[in-house]
Design a protein around this motif. Sequence first.
Motif, PDB file in Angstrom:
ATOM      1  N   ASN A   1      28.502  34.485 -74.009  1.00  0.00           N
ATOM      2  CA  ASN A   1      28.838  35.594 -73.131  1.00  0.00           C
ATOM      3  C   ASN A   1      28.357  35.121 -71.701  1.00  0.00           C
ATOM      4  N   THR A   2      29.290  34.988 -71.003  1.00  0.00           N
ATOM      5  CA  THR A   2      29.260  34.275 -69.588  1.00  0.00           C
ATOM      6  C   THR A   2      28.279  35.462 -68.627  1.00  0.00           C
ATOM      7  N   ALA A   3      28.757  36.478 -68.739  1.00  0.00           N
ATOM      8  CA  ALA A   3      28.350  37.612 -67.776  1.00  0.00           C
ATOM      9  C   ALA A   3      26.894  37.569 -67.919  1.00  0.00           C
ATOM     10  N   LEU A   4      26.317  37.560 -69.095  1.00  0.00           N
ATOM     11  CA  LEU A   4      24.777  37.958 -69.416  1.00  0.00           C
ATOM     12  C   LEU A   4      23.913  36.608 -69.125  1.00  0.00           C
ATOM     13  N   VAL A   5      24.478  35.332 -68.751  1.00  0.00           N
ATOM     14  CA  VAL A   5      23.770  34.089 -68.642  1.00  0.00           C
ATOM     15  C   VAL A   5      22.916  34.218 -67.525  1.00  0.00           C
ATOM     16  N   PHE A   6      23.692  34.646 -66.253  1.00  0.00           N
ATOM     17  CA  PHE A   6      22.648  34.803 -65.035  1.00  0.00           C
ATOM     18  C   PHE A   6      22.711  36.430 -64.711  1.00  0.00           C
ATOM     19  N   PRO A   7      21.657  36.883 -64.249  1.00  0.00           N
ATOM     20  CA  PRO A   7      20.390  36.443 -64.001  1.00  0.00           C
ATOM     21  C   PRO A   7      19.425  35.979 -64.862  1.00  0.00           C
TER      22      PRO A   7
ATOM     23  N   MET B   1      28.363  30.958 -57.158  1.00  0.00           N
ATOM     24  CA  MET B   1      29.766  30.280 -57.169  1.00  0.00           C
ATOM     25  C   MET B   1      30.604  30.900 -58.399  1.00  0.00           C
ATOM     26  N   MET B   2      29.711  31.684 -59.126  1.00  0.00           N
ATOM     27  CA  MET B   2      30.508  32.524 -60.351  1.00  0.00           C
ATOM     28  C   MET B   2      31.370  33.644 -59.446  1.00  0.00           C
ATOM     29  N   ASP B   3      30.844  34.267 -58.451  1.00  0.00           N
ATOM     30  CA  ASP B   3      31.860  35.035 -57.648  1.00  0.00           C
ATOM     31  C   ASP B   3      33.030  34.624 -57.196  1.00  0.00           C
ATOM     32  N   ILE B   4      32.862  33.379 -56.634  1.00  0.00           N
ATOM     33  CA  ILE B   4      34.054  32.496 -55.851  1.00  0.00           C
ATOM     34  C   ILE B   4      35.150  32.298 -57.166  1.00  0.00           C
ATOM     35  N   ALA B   5      34.583  31.695 -58.362  1.00  0.00           N
ATOM     36  CA  ALA B   5      35.429  31.465 -59.408  1.00  0.00           C
ATOM     37  C   ALA B   5      36.070  32.540 -60.070  1.00  0.00           C
ATOM     38  N   ALA B   6      35.489  33.740 -59.947  1.00  0.00           N
ATOM     39  CA  ALA B   6      35.956  35.202 -60.579  1.00  0.00           C
ATOM     40  C   ALA B   6      37.255  35.389 -60.044  1.00  0.00           C
ATOM     41  N   SER B   7      37.589  35.041 -58.866  1.00  0.00           N
ATOM     42  CA  SER B   7      38.701  35.701 -58.090  1.00  0.00           C
ATOM     43  C   SER B   7      40.062  34.846 -58.732  1.00  0.00           C
ATOM     44  N   THR B   8      39.879  33.570 -59.216  1.00  0.00           N
ATOM     45  CA  THR B   8      41.023  32.735 -59.810  1.00  0.00           C
ATOM     46  C   THR B   8      41.554  33.380 -60.932  1.00  0.00           C
ATOM     47  N   PRO B   9      42.878  33.410 -60.973  1.00  0.00           N
ATOM     48  CA  PRO B   9      43.746  33.910 -62.175  1.00  0.00           C
ATOM     49  C   PRO B   9      43.387  33.356 -63.521  1.00  0.00           C
TER      50      PRO B   9
ATOM     51  N   GLY C   1      39.318  33.264 -64.218  1.00  0.00           N
ATOM     52  CA  GLY C   1      38.271  33.924 -63.471  1.00  0.00           C
ATOM     53  C   GLY C   1      37.826  35.293 -64.318  1.00  0.00           C
ATOM     54  N   GLY C   2      37.248  36.133 -63.501  1.00  0.00           N
ATOM     55  CA  GLY C   2      36.702  37.354 -64.073  1.00  0.00           C
ATOM     56  C   GLY C   2      35.075  37.512 -64.267  1.00  0.00           C
ATOM     57  N   ALA C   3      34.427  36.149 -64.184  1.00  0.00           N
ATOM     58  CA  ALA C   3      33.027  36.249 -64.497  1.00  0.00           C
ATOM     59  C   ALA C   3      32.582  36.773 -65.809  1.00  0.00           C
ATOM     60  N   GLY C   4      33.445  36.583 -66.681  1.00  0.00           N
ATOM     61  CA  GLY C   4      33.047  36.847 -68.096  1.00  0.00           C
ATOM     62  C   GLY C   4      33.168  38.398 -68.389  1.00  0.00           C
ATOM     63  N   ILE C   5      33.833  39.134 -67.431  1.00  0.00           N
ATOM     64  CA  ILE C   5      33.833  40.706 -67.504  1.00  0.00           C
ATOM     65  C   ILE C   5      35.312  41.090 -67.481  1.00  0.00           C
ATOM     66  N   ASP C   6      36.033  40.711 -66.515  1.00  0.00           N
ATOM     67  CA  ASP C   6      37.401  41.083 -66.264  1.00  0.00           C
ATOM     68  C   ASP C   6      38.420  40.222 -67.258  1.00  0.00           C
ATOM     69  N   SER C   7      37.943  39.275 -67.872  1.00  0.00           N
ATOM     70  CA  SER C   7      38.731  38.121 -68.463  1.00  0.00           C
ATOM     71  C   SER C   7      37.718  37.844 -69.793  1.00  0.00           C
ATOM     72  N   PHE C   8      38.030  36.653 -70.071  1.00  0.00           N
ATOM     73  CA  PHE C   8      37.165  36.261 -71.496  1.00  0.00           C
ATOM     74  C   PHE C   8      35.633  36.507 -71.101  1.00  0.00           C
ATOM     75  N   TRP C   9      35.335  36.653 -72.247  1.00  0.00           N
ATOM     76  CA  TRP C   9      33.473  36.693 -72.217  1.00  0.00           C
ATOM     77  C   TRP C   9      33.221  35.334 -72.288  1.00  0.00           C
ATOM     78  N   ASN C  10      33.826  34.459 -72.941  1.00  0.00           N
ATOM     79  CA  ASN C  10      33.249  33.069 -73.352  1.00  0.00           C
ATOM     80  C   ASN C  10      34.338  32.090 -72.606  1.00  0.00           C
ATOM     81  N   LEU C  11      33.902  31.155 -71.598  1.00  0.00           N
ATOM     82  CA  LEU C  11      34.769  30.228 -70.748  1.00  0.00           C
ATOM     83  C   LEU C  11      35.136  29.323 -71.673  1.00  0.00           C
ATOM     84  N   VAL C  12      34.639  29.012 -72.967  1.00  0.00           N
ATOM     85  CA  VAL C  12      35.215  27.812 -73.568  1.00  0.00           C
ATOM     86  C   VAL C  12      36.653  28.060 -74.346  1.00  0.00           C
ATOM     87  N   VAL C  13      37.025  29.126 -74.159  1.00  0.00           N
ATOM     88  CA  VAL C  13      38.495  29.598 -74.427  1.00  0.00           C
ATOM     89  C   VAL C  13      39.519  29.041 -73.555  1.00  0.00           C
ATOM     90  N   ILE C  14      39.207  28.631 -72.394  1.00  0.00           N
ATOM     91  CA  ILE C  14      39.884  28.278 -71.406  1.00  0.00           C
ATOM     92  C   ILE C  14      40.587  26.938 -71.473  1.00  0.00           C
TER      93      ILE C  14
END
Length: 202
Positions: free
Chosen positions: A140-146, A178-186, A189-202
Amino acid sequence: MKKPIRILTAIAFICALAFTARLSHANDTVEAPAVESIVPISPYQGSLKERQRLTGDWAGCRTWLEEHGITLAPRLTQFYQGLSAGDGDHDFEYGGKADLMLNADLSKLGFWKYFSLTVHTEYNYGESVTGAGGTLVPPNTALVFPGMEDADAFDLSSVYFTQHFSKSVSLLFGKINMMDIAASTPFKGGAGIDSFWNLVVI
């Protein structure tokens, strides 16, 4: 006192002439089919089903802020997640993230052109399944930080200024997540909220 009366009389006379001319030519012309004017719809208007933002226009405050270059984007995301198979604890955990993104176009507040400010606050609460199953990439990417270790966590994750020089050249300075910057990439992106929860699926 006579001058305003004369002006009003002249305006009324012109309107009467225009109306009479329109009536006289009504039978000689073929009217074009009516075309509905396209009026931009505010993302804050309409019913709960139609509007793009759940909380609406805040009695006009949201529109007023945007007209002055300030955009507020509050967000609440909730997760219920657990390990369905494999080694480890199979309990499901509930947690969430409340965050607020503020973007300010400082040129509308008296500064120079193409100068802006971004502020992002994040608050994690509840429990997370980070580390479940021994994965290297957090599920779960969104809950890693903070973070969420033994207590809820809050952080002012981004406070930075941006100066755009052209479409491809810009300068950022300040505290940057940097997660905010990466969140805007198609797609990825999404920072684990607007796209995949787990970034390993990319």
